[in-house]
Write an enzyme that holds these catalytic residues in place. Structure first.
Site, mmCIF file in Angstrom:
data_model
loop_
_atom_site.group_PDB
_atom_site.id
_atom_site.type_symbol
_atom_site.label_atom_id
_atom_site.label_comp_id
_atom_site.label_asym_id
_atom_site.label_seq_id
_atom_site.Cartn_x
_atom_site.Cartn_y
_atom_site.Cartn_z
ATOM 1 N N HIS A 1 3.251 -6.118 2.028
ATOM 2 C CA HIS A 1 3.144 -5.123 3.094
ATOM 3 C C HIS A 1 2.376 -3.879 2.649
ATOM 4 C CE1 HIS A 1 6.237 -2.480 1.254
ATOM 5 N NE2 HIS A 1 6.822 -3.614 0.904
ATOM 6 N N ASP A 2 1.579 -3.355 3.573
ATOM 7 C CA ASP A 2 0.856 -2.088 3.399
ATOM 8 C C ASP A 2 -0.216 -2.144 2.314
ATOM 9 O OD1 ASP A 2 2.504 -0.349 5.302
ATOM 10 O OD2 ASP A 2 4.059 -1.055 3.934
ATOM 11 N N GLY B 1 4.121 -4.089 -2.628
ATOM 12 C CA GLY B 1 3.654 -3.327 -1.481
ATOM 13 C C GLY B 1 2.757 -2.166 -1.871
#
Length: 283
Positions: free
Chosen positions: A128-129, A146
């Site tokens: 994520h991200d 992340g």
């Protein structure tokens, strides 16, 4: 793909594609794929088979997803509460078998973003991200936490592991089976079970048309920043930084490295350990 350009999408009858999904011209969706309601698929994309695209995910023109890839699934973050975060994959990126790419989080940037013309090889994970620039190559079995940021043209070799919030600079090289816990400077080359800086990514520089005189200046600047058997205190390193900026401040690639070092960081920098040998650039 050229023969499909401009034609209506081809969707295999075994696939489940939401009526709300936006599907471009020339798209081919093979057997046993699943496409969620908030997905946008650009022209001439191909989902070969057994591909899952979910969440607020956008696939750019010409993306190819190989079997058993998942793009835009919920992040592996216990703070995530189902917020409508996103995942964006740039044009012509190739995603090989068993790759997982998760959407962003509300506590991060909200978007996992992969640039155009990337190659993500089998069994890799983009968390994520994360943000990957243009033309990044991720070799088999790479895993990243992340919020990782990878600059244009970087190469992450097989089974490397990138700690969350790590920055990998433009055209840097991370060696295989390498654990990276800190930031890698642009054009840097790192190796080791726990990554250490061993030189610059000379192969990329030569293959991308950087002239020998500029490579020679970069080598001199690098050796001034990271001399053999140098003391590693922050004060001494800051002195070397100032010297390199004064001496090589007209070279844009050296300035790129210095600006990267000066930028805010969560993880610090991968540095040369005292006494390590710096690899030759062959120039």
């Amino acid at each position: 793909m050229d023969e499909r350009r401009g034609k209506p999408p081809e969707i295999h009858p075994s696939s489940i594609v939401s009526s709300r999904a936006r599907i471009g011209r020339g798209v081919r969706i093979g057997p046993w794929c699943t496409v969620g309601p908030d997905v946008e698929i650009g022209e001439n994309v191909e989902l070969i088979s057994h591909v899952v695209i979910d969440g607020h995910t956008t696939l750019g023109e010409g993306v190819v997803c190989y079997p058993f890839t998942t793009v835009g699934m919920a992040p592996q973050d216990l703070k995530y509460r189902g917020e409508p975060t996103a995942c964006v994959v740039g044009a012509r990126t190739i995603i090989r078998e068993n790759v997982t790419i998760h959407r962003g989080t509300a506590t991060g940037t909200g978007v996992t973003r992969i640039g155009p013309d990337c190659l993500i090889m089998a069994n890799s994970h983009v968390a994520h991200d994360c943000t990957l620039g243009r033309g990044v190559i991720i070799v088999n079995n790479v895993v990243m936490g992340g919020h990782v940021v990878i600059g244009d043209g970087a190469r992450i070799m097989g089974a490397a592991a990138l700690h969350q919030f790590v920055r990998i600079g433009h055209a840097a090289l991370v060696g295989g089976v390498c654990g990276v816990e800190a930031d890698v400077i642009p054009y840097g080359s790192v190796l080791g079970n726990r990554a250490r800086l061993v030189g610059l990514h000379w192969i990329w520089l030569r293959r991308n048309g950087v002239q020998p005189d500029e490579i020679r200046r970069m080598r001199q600047a690098f050796r001034a920043l990271y001399p053999k058997a140098a003391h590693a205190t922050d004060a001494v390193f800051q002195t070397r930084l100032e010297h390199v900026r004064q001496t090589y401040g007209n070279d844009p690639r050296v300035v790129e490295i210095l600006d990267f070092i000066a930028a805010p960081t969560h993880r610090g920098l991968v540095r040369v350990q005292s006494g390590d040998m710096i690899e030759s650039d062959g120039a």
